[in-house]
Scaffold this motif. Structure first.
Motif, mmCIF file in Angstrom:
data_model
loop_
_atom_site.group_PDB
_atom_site.id
_atom_site.type_symbol
_atom_site.label_atom_id
_atom_site.label_comp_id
_atom_site.label_asym_id
_atom_site.label_seq_id
_atom_site.Cartn_x
_atom_site.Cartn_y
_atom_site.Cartn_z
ATOM 1 N N PRO A 245 17.625 27.043 -11.966
ATOM 2 C CA PRO A 245 18.889 26.507 -11.458
ATOM 3 C C PRO A 245 18.747 25.821 -10.104
ATOM 4 N N VAL A 246 19.341 24.667 -9.982
ATOM 5 C CA VAL A 246 19.568 24.044 -8.684
ATOM 6 C C VAL A 246 21.006 24.393 -8.314
ATOM 7 N N VAL A 247 21.145 25.289 -7.366
ATOM 8 C CA VAL A 247 22.407 25.964 -7.006
ATOM 9 C C VAL A 247 22.806 26.853 -8.176
ATOM 10 N N ASP A 248 23.709 26.411 -9.041
ATOM 11 C CA ASP A 248 24.144 27.270 -10.144
ATOM 12 C C ASP A 248 24.131 26.553 -11.494
ATOM 13 N N CYS B 291 11.544 18.037 -8.975
ATOM 14 C CA CYS B 291 11.775 19.469 -9.164
ATOM 15 C C CYS B 291 10.683 20.118 -10.000
ATOM 16 N N PHE C 51 11.801 21.072 -5.383
ATOM 17 C CA PHE C 51 12.866 21.905 -5.946
ATOM 18 C C PHE C 51 13.724 22.510 -4.836
ATOM 19 N N LEU C 52 13.084 23.001 -3.779
ATOM 20 C CA LEU C 52 13.828 23.573 -2.656
ATOM 21 C C LEU C 52 14.667 22.519 -1.957
ATOM 22 N N THR D 235 17.749 21.819 -4.052
ATOM 23 C CA THR D 235 18.723 22.908 -3.963
ATOM 24 C C THR D 235 19.525 22.813 -2.671
ATOM 25 N N ALA E 23 23.484 21.856 -2.532
ATOM 26 C CA ALA E 23 24.339 22.913 -1.992
ATOM 27 C C ALA E 23 25.122 22.431 -0.782
#
Length: 294
Positions: free
Chosen positions: A36-39, A261, A267-268, A271, A275
């Motif tokens: 998941p990226v965030v949710d 990602c 990926f970080l 996110t 966010a």
């Protein structure tokens, strides 16, 4: 050169059979596309981008251990019943909104890890004779107008094959397919040649292909030869390069920010970027990040 195709791009292939070894141990039992990226999992971002571009049928090329992706785009009656009983209508709407209509999503298996070109070839019998898109979920693109929508609109004018391109440092060309650029018009650049993962000193430019493509079905003829290229794999870029001179071929410099990602740092970054735009998360995250810099 042939005239632009009268067919609108209606189908998209999403290759999702990769093992995700760079994210082990997280991906030992969970597909990397479900990270998941965030949710929201990566695969959902890709599907939503395809839908926003007018794609009507999505073909997921899966492999062993990828059933969680299929389950994500299916009803979970127990969960939906529980949310409904508890009056959690907003959450219920969130999980049901991602459901495709019956027949709008299909699955086929890549039975051996022979490369991206092979994964696309595995969907050949589901495409037909119209141009189609390919999206790689690892490449998450943050843009006001979704990247594939930008490409579909441009493709309607020029037809042929099209790849999304971005400029990278020359030292990184060995990680990408690299175009030999010709004439440029706006965001479109004529492609005279295409080389997969060249050494920096051999790269014809620093314009590199990222995970968005619109392709003519003729590419399957080249892929059917099962010719291996860089890394001993069947490379999609090699098959596209075979079409040069037979159909228009353009690189499209998309508007937006691409995050890799498939890489932990990328990926970080994705996110954090996604966010920060959330009104429920952005202020608190921004405050936290600033506290780390103090």
């Amino acid at each position: 050169m042939p005239a632009p195709s009268p067919h609108r791009v209606k189908k998209a292939i999403l290759p999702v059979a990769g093992l995700g070894t760079r994210f082990l141990p997280a991906t030992k039992a969970m597909p990397k596309e479900m990270l998941p990226v965030v949710d929201k999992p990566l695969i959902q971002y890709a599907v939503e981008e395809a839908r926003a571009a007018g794609i009507e049928e999505i073909i997921l090329v899966t492999g062993r251990g990828k059933t969680a992706i299929e389950d994500h785009f299916d009803h979970c009656h127990e969960l939906e019943h529980t949310l409904r009983e508890r009056g959690k209508i907003e959450q219920l709407a969130t999980v049901t909104a991602i459901m495709p209509q019956e027949g709008d999503i299909a699955y086929t298996r890549q039975q051996a890890p022979l490369g991206l070109g092979h994964a696309v070839w595995c969907a050949r019998n589901l495409i037909g004779d119209a141009p189609f898109a390919v999206l790689l979920a690892d490449d998450l693109i943050k843009a006001d107008t979704p990247c594939l929508k930008q490409m579909v609109d441009a493709h309607a004018e020029v037809g042929g094959n099209m790849v999304a391109v971005m400029d990278v440092p020359r030292a990184e060309t060995s990680r990408y397919g690299v175009i030999d650029p010709g004439a440029r018009r706006g965001r479109l650049t004529e492609v005279r040649g295409l080389v997969e993962k060249p050494a920096p000193e051999d790269a014809p430019s620093t314009q590199c292909v990222i995970g968005r493509y619109i392709l003519c079905p003729d590419v399957f003829d080249a892929l059917s030869k099962r010719t291996t290229g860089a890394g001993g794999e069947i490379q999609l870029t090699d098959a596209i390069a075979e079409q040069i001179g037979r159909a228009p071929f353009h690189g499209f410099a998309f508007e937006g920010q691409r995050y890799d990602c498939g890489d932990k740092l990328g990926f970080l970054k994705a996110t954090i970027a996604f966010a920060l735009e959330r009104p429920d998360l952005g202020p608190g995250l921004d405050s936290f990040l600033k506290s780390l810099a103090d």
